[in-house]
Write an enzyme that holds these catalytic residues in place. Structure first.
Site, PDB file in Angstrom:
ATOM      1  CB  THR A  80      -0.951  -0.015   1.221  1.00  0.00           C
ATOM      2  OG1 THR A  80      -1.779  -1.179   1.118  1.00  0.00           O
ATOM      3  CG2 THR A  80      -1.815   1.225   1.282  1.00  0.00           C
TER       4      THR A  80
ATOM      5  CG  ASN B 215      -7.341  -7.519  -5.134  1.00  0.00           C
ATOM      6  OD1 ASN B 215      -7.307  -6.775  -6.112  1.00  0.00           O
ATOM      7  ND2 ASN B 215      -8.098  -7.270  -4.090  1.00  0.00           N
TER       8      ASN B 215
ATOM      9  CD  GLN C 134      -3.351 -11.128  -4.515  1.00  0.00           C
ATOM     10  OE1 GLN C 134      -3.082 -12.328  -4.559  1.00  0.00           O
ATOM     11  NE2 GLN C 134      -3.740 -10.543  -3.388  1.00  0.00           N
TER      12      GLN C 134
ATOM     13  CB  SER D 220       2.678  -7.275  -0.696  1.00  0.00           C
ATOM     14  OG  SER D 220       2.379  -7.429   0.675  1.00  0.00           O
TER      15      SER D 220
ATOM     16  CG  HIS E  74       1.095  -9.712   3.787  1.00  0.00           C
ATOM     17  ND1 HIS E  74      -0.208 -10.133   3.749  1.00  0.00           N
ATOM     18  CD2 HIS E  74       1.081  -8.423   3.365  1.00  0.00           C
ATOM     19  CE1 HIS E  74      -0.980  -9.138   3.336  1.00  0.00           C
ATOM     20  NE2 HIS E  74      -0.210  -8.086   3.090  1.00  0.00           N
TER      21      HIS E  74
ATOM     22  CB  THR F 160      14.354   2.857  11.835  1.00  0.00           C
ATOM     23  OG1 THR F 160      14.810   4.090  12.389  1.00  0.00           O
ATOM     24  CG2 THR F 160      15.372   1.760  12.116  1.00  0.00           C
TER      25      THR F 160
ATOM     26  CB  CYS G 134      -8.304  -4.637   1.780  1.00  0.00           C
ATOM     27  SG  CYS G 134      -6.724  -5.414   1.546  1.00  0.00           S
TER      28      CYS G 134
END
Ligand code: PLP
Length: 399
Positions: free
Chosen positions: A78, A160, A204, A224, A226, A262, A350
């Site tokens: 995102t 997705n 995806q 992404s 995950h 960081t 989402c």
């Protein structure tokens, strides 16, 4: 294990998220306690952490056919998308284009759609290309939408919700040809030669489709962690060196000034390990999982006349099946699936807590059915037995 049956149910929501693979977990482990220093610290422990980030960046860049200078880590896909879209539009404005135009599709993930809506509210012009009834857009549609002030095109690689694979290469070729023609017709080559920039949300696609950026022809690409059996909290933005973005998160000089904050060192190391595994397993998993997907789709469609498939049969990612139930809402069905031990999504994860019909299914011309969609997404741990169980449960619910 939770992921396979053994009384715990069947997880068929890999498009929402994937478990961290044991190998990725092991690769991340030292970076929580041993090599925990801040990569910006100049002491030896800090340098070790910085080395880990540098190595991860180099490896990820190599895996997508890019230079390390073109790979940027962010806290999520995102954020990568926000950086790509807002950053490109901001830069265009700084360069004297007061009303930049962007092109996207009407079936993008909300990370793209809402960002472009927000940009519209600030004066950006936007074209949302309508997908056809299978969820596809064409290079021709992009060509026809291009304007003098078009600064950015963002088209997702794989949807997705319905798994449709867009013709990214052809769109890239169309954009490249358009740029060439503008250069040929202009004497201010440098100012316009990069316009429009082409970004793809490849979140995806990563487990099953080629990611080599030069072959795809994209200028920016988002991934992404995950969704590829890596950790949550890490995303990647590939950005061609020639593309200038204005940072949207300001602060420290991390990520060479493009994303302050960081670095999440364990997650970055995990991302690199996960992408490495995903590349290695891609072809075998594509074959194995797409056979299971076909078994699922055929098994459901053969027996259940009240259930229809959403999306394209041909241009479909290996792990996606998405069905509409006649006269049964996904809101009503989801708890029943849960009870039956099948864990899936209605629409996308989402928007799962927003009881709104899927904008993607509605865009296919199925406005009435848009609230009746369920998505099953398969993954590394999905077995034939899982698929058989899902088919059986869907058949029961369809009666
Ligand atoms: N783009 C697509 C196509 C997605 O499926 C998702 C996640 O569902 C995202 C973007 C956002 O990814 P992240 O959770 O890393 O922000």
């Amino acid at each position: 294990m939770f992921l396979s049956h053994k009384n715990h149910g069947v997880y068929l929501d890999y498009a929402a998220t994937t478990p961290v693979s044991p190998a990725v977990h092991a690769a991340m482990e030292p970076y929580f306690h041993e090599i925990f220093a801040n990569p910006s610290s100049l002491h030896i422990p800090g340098q070790k952490a910085q080395n880990a980030v540098d190595e991860a960046r180099a490896r990820v860049a190599e895996l997508i056919g890019a230079s390390w200078k073109e790979a940027f880590f962010t806290p999520s896909a995102t954020e990568s998308i926000n950086l790509a879209l807002r950053g490109a539009v901001q830069t265009a404005k700084h360069r004297g284009i007061p009303n930049p135009h962007v092109i996207t599709t009407n079936i993008e993930h909300s990370a793209v759609l809402k960002t472009i809506r927000a940009l519209e509210a600030e004066g950006t012009e936007a074209t949302f290309l309508p997908a056809d009834n299978e969820g596809l857009v064409s290079a021709q549609q992009v060509k026809e939408a291009l304007r003098e002030n078009t600064v950015l095109v963002s088209v997702m690689y794989v949807n997705n919700e319905i798994g449709t694979v867009q013709p990214i290469k052809e769109i890239a070729k169309t954009i490249s040809a358009y740029r060439q023609s503008r250069i040929a017709n202009s004497n201010q080559q440098s100012a316009i030669s990069n316009r429009p920039i082409f970004h793809t949300d490849a979140v995806q696609a990563a487990n099953y489709l080629p990611l080599a950026v030069d072959r795809l022809g994209v200028d920016m690409m988002t991934l992404s962690g995950h969704k590829i059996y890596g950790p949550k909290g890490v995303g990647l933005l590939y950005k061609k060196e020639a593309v200038d973005l204005t940072p949207i998160v300001t602060g420290g000089e991390q990520e060479r000034g493009l994303h302050a904050g960081t670095e999440n060192v364990p997650a970055i190391v995990g991302f690199s390990a996960a992408l490495e595994d995903a590349e290695e397993l891609k072809e075998s998993e594509r074959q194995r999982v797409s056979a299971l997907r076909d078994m699922l789709i055929d098994g459901v469609l053969r027996e259940s006349e009240t259930v229809t498939l959403n999306g394209s049969r041909r241009e479909r990612v290996a792990n996606n099946a998405n069905f509409c139930f006649k006269n049964k809402s996904s809101e009503a069905l989801l708890p029943q699936f849960d009870k039956a031990g099948i864990f899936l999504s209605g629409g996308s994860a989402c928007t799962a807590r927003v009881p709104e019909p899927s904008h993607v299914i509605a865009a296919l011309g199925k406005k009435e059915e848009a609230k009746n969609a369920v998505r099953l997404s398969l993954g590394r741990h999905t077995t034939k037995k899982d698929v058989k169980k899902a088919v059986q449960v869907i058949r029961e619910f369809a009666q």
